[in-house]
Design a protein around this motif. Sequence first.
Motif, PDB file in Angstrom:
ATOM      1  N   ASP A   1       0.830  -1.124   0.064  1.00 24.12           N
ATOM      2  CA  ASP A   1      -0.095  -0.041  -0.030  1.00 24.12           C
ATOM      3  C   ASP A   1       0.995   1.380  -0.053  1.00 24.12           C
ATOM      4  O   ASP A   1       0.642   2.193  -0.906  1.00 24.12           O
ATOM      5  CB  ASP A   1      -0.863   0.148   1.290  1.00 24.12           C
TER       6      ASP A   1
ATOM      7  N   GLY B   1       2.216   2.048  -3.138  1.00 23.23           N
ATOM      8  CA  GLY B   1       1.296   2.319  -4.385  1.00 23.23           C
ATOM      9  C   GLY B   1       1.147   1.375  -5.186  1.00 23.23           C
ATOM     10  O   GLY B   1       0.707   1.259  -6.483  1.00 23.23           O
ATOM     11  N   ARG B   2       1.320   0.049  -4.751  1.00 22.82           N
ATOM     12  CA  ARG B   2       1.141  -1.243  -5.554  1.00 22.82           C
ATOM     13  C   ARG B   2      -0.211  -1.759  -5.757  1.00 22.82           C
ATOM     14  O   ARG B   2      -0.481  -2.512  -6.592  1.00 22.82           O
ATOM     15  CB  ARG B   2       2.110  -2.131  -5.079  1.00 22.82           C
TER      16      ARG B   2
ATOM     17  N   GLU C   1      -4.403  -0.961  -5.969  1.00 25.25           N
ATOM     18  CA  GLU C   1      -5.338   0.142  -6.321  1.00 25.25           C
ATOM     19  C   GLU C   1      -6.767  -0.297  -6.032  1.00 25.25           C
ATOM     20  O   GLU C   1      -7.596   0.647  -5.320  1.00 25.25           O
ATOM     21  CB  GLU C   1      -5.352   0.471  -7.811  1.00 25.25           C
ATOM     22  N   ARG C   2      -7.100  -1.444  -6.308  1.00 28.72           N
ATOM     23  CA  ARG C   2      -8.489  -1.959  -5.813  1.00 28.72           C
ATOM     24  C   ARG C   2      -8.578  -2.482  -4.367  1.00 28.72           C
ATOM     25  O   ARG C   2      -7.778  -3.553  -3.936  1.00 28.72           O
ATOM     26  CB  ARG C   2      -9.015  -2.904  -6.935  1.00 28.72           C
ATOM     27  N   GLU C   3      -9.718  -2.254  -3.651  1.00 24.95           N
ATOM     28  CA  GLU C   3      -9.756  -2.769  -2.288  1.00 24.95           C
ATOM     29  C   GLU C   3     -10.003  -4.251  -2.367  1.00 24.95           C
ATOM     30  O   GLU C   3      -9.704  -5.095  -1.552  1.00 24.95           O
ATOM     31  CB  GLU C   3     -11.040  -2.149  -1.697  1.00 24.95           C
TER      32      GLU C   3
ATOM     33  N   ARG D   1      -6.686  -5.854  -2.366  1.00 22.95           N
ATOM     34  CA  ARG D   1      -5.854  -5.758  -0.881  1.00 22.95           C
ATOM     35  C   ARG D   1      -6.700  -6.985  -0.056  1.00 22.95           C
ATOM     36  O   ARG D   1      -5.869  -7.588   0.431  1.00 22.95           O
ATOM     37  CB  ARG D   1      -6.438  -4.327  -0.535  1.00 22.95           C
TER      38      ARG D   1
ATOM     39  N   ILE E   1      -0.295  -6.183  -8.706  1.00 25.85           N
ATOM     40  CA  ILE E   1      -0.624  -5.351  -9.999  1.00 25.85           C
ATOM     41  C   ILE E   1      -1.331  -6.029 -11.187  1.00 25.85           C
ATOM     42  O   ILE E   1      -2.264  -5.572 -11.655  1.00 25.85           O
ATOM     43  CB  ILE E   1       0.748  -4.947 -10.646  1.00 25.85           C
TER      44      ILE E   1
ATOM     45  N   ASP F   1      -5.162  -6.219 -10.115  1.00 20.70           N
ATOM     46  CA  ASP F   1      -5.795  -4.830 -10.353  1.00 20.70           C
ATOM     47  C   ASP F   1      -5.869  -4.739 -11.838  1.00 20.70           C
ATOM     48  O   ASP F   1      -7.093  -4.188 -12.297  1.00 20.70           O
ATOM     49  CB  ASP F   1      -4.871  -3.870  -9.889  1.00 20.70           C
TER      50      ASP F   1
ATOM     51  N   HIS G   1       2.338  -1.846 -19.383  1.00 18.96           N
ATOM     52  CA  HIS G   1       2.381  -1.554 -17.838  1.00 18.96           C
ATOM     53  C   HIS G   1       3.901  -1.728 -17.381  1.00 18.96           C
ATOM     54  O   HIS G   1       3.810  -2.319 -16.363  1.00 18.96           O
ATOM     55  CB  HIS G   1       1.234  -2.137 -17.133  1.00 18.96           C
TER      56      HIS G   1
END
Length: 207
Positions: free
Chosen positions: A15, A18-19, A21-23, A26, A68, A71, A196
């Motif tokens: 987190d 910044g790796r 993005e979506r809950e 996580r 990644i 996400d 990416h």
Amino acid sequence: MDHERARERLVAHLDEQGRIEREATREALLAVPRHEFVPASQQTNAYDDRPLPIGEDQTISAPHMVAIMTDLLAPNPDDSILEIGTGCGYHAAVTAAIAGTVRSVEYHEALAESARERLSKLDYDIAIRVGDGHDGWPEHAPYDGAYLTCAAPDIPETVIEQVRPGGNIVAPVGRQQQTLVRARRRADGGLDRETHGGVRFVPMQGE
């Protein structure tokens, strides 16, 4: 070792970097016990953010890369997902913590069998078949999305054909120089691609 605390620290680190993005990603990383998917000799390294060997010259991907790719795939709870390259089963378990159905193709029979046993013991309902990932798993197509955990010169055409229009395909593409690609299948069968960054994965087996 307190594996749950180690897992929480790992996800907190991802987190901070910044790796994630979506809950949903996580929560999946927090839920799946990575230490259950690595050899006994690697238990103390299970929550390091790096690849680890799992046998057959294969590796379990670094957690940040699983985050990644998850996400980018952006699976939904009702989705049917195709994975090419089961390995130890960890990435499939993370996907299955979000998606409705995950089916995985593994080239190495020994890895497929150990992944089946491991996933069953952990109560993950993930179907695994031994075969060439270039062929996908046509009997259950079309899929809502697909991803490769191994690098191919390009996304196999058969895998593209097995994903429904609008579905995402995430894959490391290239030989020596690899790029992580997210491709969305169009209604005409073509792909809209995004890149990416550079990555390094084991090469895809088969033809």
